[in-house]
Design an enzyme around this catalytic site. Structure first.
Site, PDB file in Angstrom:
ATOM      1  N   HIS A  90      -9.798  33.948 -26.640  1.00 14.63           N
ATOM      2  CA  HIS A  90     -10.998  34.417 -25.951  1.00 14.63           C
ATOM      3  C   HIS A  90     -12.274  33.971 -26.663  1.00 14.63           C
ATOM      4  O   HIS A  90     -13.320  33.831 -26.041  1.00 14.63           O
ATOM      5  CB  HIS A  90     -10.989  35.942 -25.840  1.00 14.63           C
ATOM      6  CG  HIS A  90      -9.772  36.490 -25.175  1.00 14.63           C
ATOM      7  ND1 HIS A  90      -9.456  36.236 -23.861  1.00 14.63           N
ATOM      8  CD2 HIS A  90      -8.783  37.298 -25.654  1.00 14.63           C
ATOM      9  CE1 HIS A  90      -8.332  36.855 -23.548  1.00 14.63           C
ATOM     10  NE2 HIS A  90      -7.901  37.503 -24.619  1.00 14.63           N
ATOM     11  N   HIS A 115     -17.869  37.199 -34.055  1.00 14.52           N
ATOM     12  CA  HIS A 115     -17.372  36.232 -33.086  1.00 14.52           C
ATOM     13  C   HIS A 115     -18.519  35.759 -32.203  1.00 14.52           C
ATOM     14  O   HIS A 115     -19.617  36.319 -32.243  1.00 14.52           O
ATOM     15  CB  HIS A 115     -16.259  36.841 -32.232  1.00 14.52           C
ATOM     16  CG  HIS A 115     -16.697  38.056 -31.474  1.00 14.52           C
ATOM     17  ND1 HIS A 115     -16.588  39.337 -31.982  1.00 14.52           N
ATOM     18  CD2 HIS A 115     -17.288  38.190 -30.254  1.00 14.52           C
ATOM     19  CE1 HIS A 115     -17.075  40.202 -31.098  1.00 14.52           C
ATOM     20  NE2 HIS A 115     -17.513  39.525 -30.040  1.00 14.52           N
ATOM     21  N   HIS A 117     -19.982  34.090 -28.274  1.00  7.54           N
ATOM     22  CA  HIS A 117     -19.850  33.947 -26.822  1.00  7.54           C
ATOM     23  C   HIS A 117     -20.730  32.780 -26.392  1.00  7.54           C
ATOM     24  O   HIS A 117     -21.833  32.599 -26.929  1.00  7.54           O
ATOM     25  CB  HIS A 117     -20.280  35.229 -26.103  1.00  7.54           C
ATOM     26  CG  HIS A 117     -19.453  36.422 -26.464  1.00  7.54           C
ATOM     27  ND1 HIS A 117     -18.318  36.781 -25.778  1.00  7.54           N
ATOM     28  CD2 HIS A 117     -19.599  37.335 -27.460  1.00  7.54           C
ATOM     29  CE1 HIS A 117     -17.788  37.866 -26.321  1.00  7.54           C
ATOM     30  NE2 HIS A 117     -18.551  38.226 -27.350  1.00  7.54           N
ATOM     31  N   GLU A 129     -24.266  37.149 -23.619  1.00  2.00           N
ATOM     32  CA  GLU A 129     -23.821  38.313 -22.849  1.00  2.00           C
ATOM     33  C   GLU A 129     -25.024  39.178 -22.469  1.00  2.00           C
ATOM     34  O   GLU A 129     -25.202  39.522 -21.304  1.00  2.00           O
ATOM     35  CB  GLU A 129     -22.796  39.103 -23.663  1.00  2.00           C
ATOM     36  CG  GLU A 129     -21.542  38.297 -23.934  1.00  2.00           C
ATOM     37  CD  GLU A 129     -20.319  39.170 -24.125  1.00  2.00           C
ATOM     38  OE1 GLU A 129     -19.358  39.021 -23.348  1.00  2.00           O
ATOM     39  OE2 GLU A 129     -20.312  40.002 -25.061  1.00  2.00           O
ATOM     40  N   HIS A 142     -21.904  38.163 -32.313  1.00  3.07           N
ATOM     41  CA  HIS A 142     -21.694  39.597 -32.519  1.00  3.07           C
ATOM     42  C   HIS A 142     -21.069  39.820 -33.894  1.00  3.07           C
ATOM     43  O   HIS A 142     -20.077  39.172 -34.253  1.00  3.07           O
ATOM     44  CB  HIS A 142     -20.759  40.177 -31.453  1.00  3.07           C
ATOM     45  CG  HIS A 142     -21.355  40.195 -30.083  1.00  3.07           C
ATOM     46  ND1 HIS A 142     -20.589  40.353 -28.936  1.00  3.07           N
ATOM     47  CD2 HIS A 142     -22.639  40.092 -29.671  1.00  3.07           C
ATOM     48  CE1 HIS A 142     -21.389  40.332 -27.889  1.00  3.07           C
ATOM     49  NE2 HIS A 142     -22.642  40.173 -28.312  1.00  3.07           N
ATOM     50  N   THR A 224     -17.487  44.530 -25.182  1.00  5.92           N
ATOM     51  CA  THR A 224     -17.712  43.699 -23.998  1.00  5.92           C
ATOM     52  C   THR A 224     -16.437  43.012 -23.520  1.00  5.92           C
ATOM     53  O   THR A 224     -16.480  42.193 -22.608  1.00  5.92           O
ATOM     54  CB  THR A 224     -18.788  42.630 -24.276  1.00  5.92           C
ATOM     55  OG1 THR A 224     -18.324  41.754 -25.313  1.00  5.92           O
ATOM     56  CG2 THR A 224     -20.098  43.281 -24.703  1.00  5.92           C
TER      57      THR A 224
END
Length: 357
Positions: A90, A115, A117, A129, A142, A224
């Site tokens: 992910h 991590h 996104h 996000e 994050h 999230t």
């Protein structure tokens, strides 16, 4: 009940147990069979009223003067032990040592992992996000912590409303390379496929953060990703960090969400959740609207030069006006004197020559 009825009931119970796997065993995705729109069917918390991410509408935020700057603890004290970077299918995750933490919140929080996104279309195509006033950034970092004052570990804390604290850093692109993010991006090619891990040199995690840790948005939200537990105290920084277009391109195109053994290779892209309704929540800010606009050193210099030029210009104008007034005053005085002399001469002419007696 006869033995046949009991057998049927047992078979039905066994069928239900095998047909309904635990939530932890469900493979969710951002799109597809168990995509975002279906998360709440398998993970009930994903349909809650305090979900993340959100769109921060700055005109609807509330200034809270009690919000102090967050204080990273041990972020720069990485030591010699390497970090672990892995692809969980992910995102790319970096595990953080337990001596890293966070102050400036109601409790002490211990770091767990960080991590990223991102999107798929390059700069200005979204990927973060959280959004601010409807505008997304190109990516988002994050940094996850758990409440180590109240709970013994991450697993115990993540289901509690005051269990987690996450720092959200919005990432935009520019021309200059960000050396801090190369500590992660340069090693992504070693974890191209899901479930791959690699040890990377430890580095100063604080270099990934904005310089200004005193201006941020604070609200109560959730993870999230599934299981979407509503247990997160969010700190979304007002200042964005910048990476280069080349760094963003690597982030968007190197990783796969599929495993090495999977016949179909699927790029790991667009791994961001869409913004969720704010509902009854209030987003607080640590800075007032008047101080919300940050001025760069160039802007400050321009303002100072502008003020100085304005003062010089004003002085020149005032000097010109004073000189003009003096000129016309002197001219008027000379005119009056000349007119007086002429009048005296005319008067003598009318009287004729004066006789000495």
């Amino acid at each position: 009940m006869d033995s046949l009825g009991l057998f049927i009931l047992l078979m039905l119970g066994c069928f239900q147990w095998t047909a309904a796997p635990a939530a932890e065993e469900i493979t969710w995705t951002y799109t597809g069979l168990v995509g975002q729109s279906e998360w709440s069917e398998y993970f009930p918390d994903c349909g809650g009223t305090s979900q993340s991410p959100i769109d921060v509408v700055t005109t609807q935020t509330k200034y809270d003067p009690s919000l102090i700057p967050v204080i990273p603890l041990g972020y720069s004290q990485h030591g010699n032990k390497p970090f672990t970077l892995y692809n969980n299918g992910h995102t790319a995750v970096i595990e953080l040592p337990e001596w890293m933490g966070l102050e400036g919140l109601p409790w002490l929080f211990t770091a767990v992992q960080m991590h990223l996104h991102w999107g798929s279309g390059g700069p200005s195509h979204g990927g973060s996000e959280h959004t601010i006033n409807g505008l997304s950034a190109d990516a988002e970092l994050h940094v996850v912590h758990y409440n180590s004052e109240l709970y013994p570990n991450m697993s115990a804390a993540m289901t509690q409303r005051d269990g987690l604290a996450v720092l959200g850093i919005l990432i935009v692109t520019g021309e200059e390379t960000n050396p801090a993010f190369n500590n992660i991006i340069n090693y992504l090619s070693r974890i191209k496929h899901a479930d791959q891990k690699v040890s990377i040199p430890a580095f100063d995690v604080q270099t990934l953060l904005p310089k200004d840790l005193g201006r941020y948005y604070r609200y109560n939200g959730s993870l999230t990703t599934p299981p979407c537990y509503q247990s997160v105290i969010w700190t979304l920084f007002h200042e964005r960090v910048q990476i280069s277009k080349a760094q963003l391109l690597k982030l968007e195109t190197i990783l796969y969400s599929s495993k090495v053994s999977d016949p179909d290779k699927m790029l790991l892209q667009d791994n961001y959740r869409t913004t969720q309704p704010l509902n009854h929540r209030v987003v607080f800010t640590s800075f007032s609207a008047e101080s919300g606009k940050e001025l760069s050193s160039g802007e400050v210099t321009a303002i100072v030069i502008g003020v100085m030029c304005g003062c010089v210009g004003l002085a020149v104008i005032v000097r010109f006006i004073v000189k003009t007034i003096r000129f016309f005053t002197l001219l008027h005085h000379e005119t009056v004197v000349d007119e007086g002399a002429g009048e005296s001469k005319r008067e003598k002419t009318r009287r004729g020559p004066e006789l000495d007696l």
